[in-house]
Design an enzyme around this catalytic site. Structure first.
Site, mmCIF file in Angstrom:
data_model
loop_
_atom_site.group_PDB
_atom_site.id
_atom_site.type_symbol
_atom_site.label_atom_id
_atom_site.label_comp_id
_atom_site.label_asym_id
_atom_site.label_seq_id
_atom_site.Cartn_x
_atom_site.Cartn_y
_atom_site.Cartn_z
ATOM 1 N N ALA A 48 0.605 -1.015 -0.311
ATOM 2 C CA ALA A 48 0.173 0.079 -0.070
ATOM 3 C C ALA A 48 0.255 1.164 0.380
ATOM 4 C CB ALA A 48 -0.177 0.034 1.172
ATOM 5 N N MET A 49 1.031 1.189 -0.967
ATOM 6 C CA MET A 49 2.139 3.491 -1.047
ATOM 7 C C MET A 49 0.671 4.676 -1.519
ATOM 8 S SD MET A 49 5.278 1.362 -3.675
ATOM 9 C CE MET A 49 3.883 0.664 -5.008
ATOM 10 N N PRO A 70 -4.978 8.079 -2.018
ATOM 11 C CA PRO A 70 -5.912 9.441 -2.771
ATOM 12 C C PRO A 70 -5.588 11.135 -3.641
ATOM 13 C CG PRO A 70 -6.797 8.946 -0.757
ATOM 14 C CD PRO A 70 -6.142 7.959 -0.640
ATOM 15 N N GLY A 121 0.031 9.472 -6.394
ATOM 16 C CA GLY A 121 0.336 8.050 -6.967
ATOM 17 C C GLY A 121 1.716 8.864 -7.319
ATOM 18 N N PHE A 171 -6.263 2.373 -4.822
ATOM 19 C CA PHE A 171 -6.095 0.650 -5.103
ATOM 20 C C PHE A 171 -5.148 0.039 -5.863
ATOM 21 C CE2 PHE A 171 -5.409 4.943 -8.750
ATOM 22 C CZ PHE A 171 -6.659 5.014 -9.141
ATOM 23 N N HIS A 198 12.162 12.996 2.529
ATOM 24 C CA HIS A 198 13.131 11.889 3.455
ATOM 25 C C HIS A 198 12.112 11.694 4.668
ATOM 26 C CE1 HIS A 198 14.344 11.447 7.674
ATOM 27 N NE2 HIS A 198 14.395 12.604 8.429
ATOM 28 N N GLU A 202 9.364 -4.591 -10.748
ATOM 29 C CA GLU A 202 8.151 -4.673 -10.761
ATOM 30 C C GLU A 202 7.587 -4.218 -12.222
ATOM 31 O OE1 GLU A 202 6.153 -1.855 -8.374
ATOM 32 O OE2 GLU A 202 4.496 -1.869 -9.392
ATOM 33 N N ARG A 225 -11.318 -20.554 -39.805
ATOM 34 C CA ARG A 225 -11.893 -20.368 -40.720
ATOM 35 C C ARG A 225 -13.251 -19.305 -40.313
ATOM 36 N NH1 ARG A 225 -11.559 -22.576 -45.425
ATOM 37 N NH2 ARG A 225 -13.240 -22.382 -45.796
HETATM 38 C C1 FAD Z 1 -4.968 -2.027 -11.271
HETATM 39 C C2 FAD Z 1 -4.011 -0.664 -10.959
HETATM 40 C C3 FAD Z 1 -3.310 -1.929 -9.501
HETATM 41 C C4 FAD Z 1 -2.927 -1.182 -8.782
HETATM 42 N N1 FAD Z 1 -2.060 -1.547 -7.441
HETATM 43 C C5 FAD Z 1 -1.875 -0.952 -6.559
HETATM 44 C C6 FAD Z 1 -0.999 -1.269 -5.499
HETATM 45 O O1 FAD Z 1 -1.285 -2.716 -5.547
HETATM 46 N N2 FAD Z 1 -0.295 -0.890 -4.365
HETATM 47 C C7 FAD Z 1 -0.040 1.173 -4.221
HETATM 48 O O2 FAD Z 1 0.286 1.025 -3.650
HETATM 49 N N3 FAD Z 1 -0.186 1.603 -5.809
HETATM 50 C C8 FAD Z 1 -1.265 0.304 -7.233
HETATM 51 N N4 FAD Z 1 -2.166 0.978 -7.716
HETATM 52 C C9 FAD Z 1 -1.557 3.122 -7.678
HETATM 53 C C10 FAD Z 1 0.027 2.603 -8.454
HETATM 54 O O3 FAD Z 1 0.988 2.999 -8.675
HETATM 55 C C11 FAD Z 1 -0.818 4.146 -9.388
HETATM 56 O O4 FAD Z 1 -1.807 4.381 -9.713
HETATM 57 C C12 FAD Z 1 0.356 5.295 -9.787
HETATM 58 O O5 FAD Z 1 1.476 5.572 -8.806
HETATM 59 C C13 FAD Z 1 -0.080 6.501 -10.802
HETATM 60 O O6 FAD Z 1 -0.595 6.790 -10.102
HETATM 61 P P1 FAD Z 1 -1.806 8.050 -10.406
HETATM 62 O O7 FAD Z 1 -3.549 7.224 -10.285
HETATM 63 O O8 FAD Z 1 -2.224 8.602 -9.026
HETATM 64 O O9 FAD Z 1 -1.565 9.085 -10.965
HETATM 65 P P2 FAD Z 1 -1.052 10.243 -11.370
HETATM 66 O O10 FAD Z 1 0.275 10.449 -10.296
HETATM 67 O O11 FAD Z 1 -2.222 11.412 -10.717
HETATM 68 O O12 FAD Z 1 -0.602 10.957 -12.814
HETATM 69 C C14 FAD Z 1 -1.362 11.104 -13.841
HETATM 70 C C15 FAD Z 1 -0.602 11.019 -15.111
HETATM 71 O O13 FAD Z 1 0.187 12.215 -14.492
HETATM 72 C C16 FAD Z 1 1.427 11.191 -15.544
HETATM 73 N N5 FAD Z 1 3.014 12.100 -14.252
HETATM 74 C C17 FAD Z 1 2.904 13.043 -13.134
HETATM 75 N N6 FAD Z 1 3.063 13.162 -12.385
HETATM 76 C C18 FAD Z 1 4.435 13.007 -13.599
HETATM 77 C C19 FAD Z 1 5.536 14.385 -13.733
HETATM 78 N N7 FAD Z 1 6.383 15.088 -12.463
HETATM 79 N N8 FAD Z 1 6.002 14.531 -14.556
HETATM 80 C C20 FAD Z 1 4.987 14.135 -15.579
HETATM 81 N N9 FAD Z 1 4.185 13.476 -15.526
HETATM 82 C C21 FAD Z 1 3.511 12.854 -14.737
HETATM 83 C C22 FAD Z 1 1.398 10.236 -14.841
HETATM 84 O O14 FAD Z 1 2.357 8.986 -15.957
HETATM 85 C C23 FAD Z 1 0.303 9.446 -15.900
HETATM 86 O O15 FAD Z 1 0.424 9.705 -17.011
HETATM 87 C C24 FAD Z 1 -2.498 0.500 -8.718
HETATM 88 C C25 FAD Z 1 -3.594 1.325 -9.898
HETATM 89 C C26 FAD Z 1 -3.112 0.269 -10.887
HETATM 90 C C27 FAD Z 1 -4.764 0.851 -11.959
#
Ligand code: FAD
Length: 287
Positions: free
Chosen positions: A125-126, A129, A132, A159, A185, A248, A274
């Site tokens: 769990a990283m 809301p 990401g 997620f 940090h 990963e 076919r």
């Molecule tokens: C099916 C599924 C399973 C998952 N499983 C896990 C899990 O087990 N544990 C867990 O912790 N998380 C999980 N995740 C979460 C996943 O790691 C995040 O969705 C991912 O890190 C992206 O975060 P976000 O969705 O908040 O998108 P955001 O971080 O909001 O990014 C949205 C878009 O902006 C782009 N972006 C973001 N920052 C920048 C930047 N600085 N420069 C340029 N572009 C940028 C991204 O590439 C992306 O296209 C899962 C997600 C899915 C869809």
């Protein structure tokens, strides 16, 4: 193109996995997809094949260090049969390495045998809301108790793959404030039992694929995590997360290649039966 990367031993393993999928996965797969959950006991069946303990040293009940090619073969065979083992690859391929690399001796004795036996499944769990890609923004907090025996965890995650079928969750939480020089940090990793008081499941999120595992929201309200469950050193969590990401990405790329290969094979089979664009070839010949 013929591949030369696999030996006769790998191919024997492939045949065993193919047979296992036909008997233990395909008959149940539609139901697993509908429920977003594989049968919990299925992971114990996988353990009986020895595949839950890849890379776990033999002294803790595992198979010892083993080539990643065996996990690649499982991925390829699942793609070939258009099934998956729920969140097996997340637990074994992505989360287990955190424990193998960071757990101390006591933690290895506590957790690794149960993982190899399929009794302890893992999730990580990283994401939150509001956090990401930018994990330095994690807001879930873990505060050390006054008597120093436990941390108190508060916050929420989203997620999270396989959370509902996991006994242990590796949670990234903030233990110290970020410094002006380094936003990264102050994060730490904890192994949190999913049945701990205050550990709650939120919504199960709908997805168009990967449906045999849940993707869940989690919330933590005053969850007591013993200090013995801290992984590695306090405040060094960000670098641990970074160290594990190559593995990963390897598993994601293997999955993408295996699924693309399977898609081409399905298309070839469809045409060779076919059918073109859903119509029997004969229908086109008559027009
Ligand atoms: C099916 C599924 C399973 C998952 N499983 C896990 C899990 O087990 N544990 C867990 O912790 N998380 C999980 N995740 C979460 C996943 O790691 C995040 O969705 C991912 O890190 C992206 O975060 P976000 O969705 O908040 O998108 P955001 O971080 O909001 O990014 C949205 C878009 O902006 C782009 N972006 C973001 N920052 C920048 C930047 N600085 N420069 C340029 N572009 C940028 C991204 O590439 C992306 O296209 C899962 C997600 C899915 C869809």
């Amino acid at each position: 193109m013929k591949r030369s990367i696999y030996t006769a031993e790998h191919e024997a393993f492939r045949a065993m996995i193919r047979d296992f999928i036909a008997k233990e996965v395909t008959p149940h797969f539609d139901r697993w997809e509908k429920d977003n959950l594989v049968d919990r006991d299925f992971f114990r069946k996988l353990a009986a094949l020895g595949v839950m303990g890849f890379d776990i040293p033999e002294e803790y009940g595992g198979s010892g260090e083993i080539s990643y090619k065996y996990q690649t073969i499982i991925t390829e065979e699942c793609a070939r049969a258009a099934v998956s083992f729920g969140h097996y690859s997340v637990s074994t391929g992505i989360v287990l390495p955190y424990l193998l690399n960071l757990a101390d001796e006591d933690q290895k004795k506590r957790w690794l045998p149960g993982i190899a036996a399929g009794d302890l499944m893992l999730c990580v769990a990283m994401s939150e809301p509001g956090t990401g890609s930018d994990l330095a923004g994690i807001r879930t907090s873990a505060k050390l108790s006054d008597d120093g025996t436990h941390y108190v965890l508060n916050g929420s995650k989203t997620f999270i793959t396989g959370a509902r079928n996991s006994e242990l969750c590796v949670v990234a939480a903030r233990t110290s404030p970020a410094t002006p020089k380094d936003r990264r940090h102050g994060l730490s990793l904890f192994v949190v039992p999913t049945d701990a008081d205050g550990f709650e499941y939120g919504r199960k999120l709908e997805k168009i694929g990967l449906r045999s595992s849940d993707t869940s929201e989690l919330s933590f309200t005053d969850v007591k995590v013993p200090v013995e469950n801290l992984l590695g050193e306090q405040d060094k969590g960000f670098s641990y997360l970074g160290q594990n990401l190559p593995r990963e990405r390897l598993s994601i790329s293997v999955g993408a290649t295996a699924n693309a290969t399977a898609a081409i094979r399905f298309a070839q089979e469809y045409v060779s039966e076919r059918h073109v664009f859903g119509q029997p070839v004969a229908a086109f010949q008559n027009t």
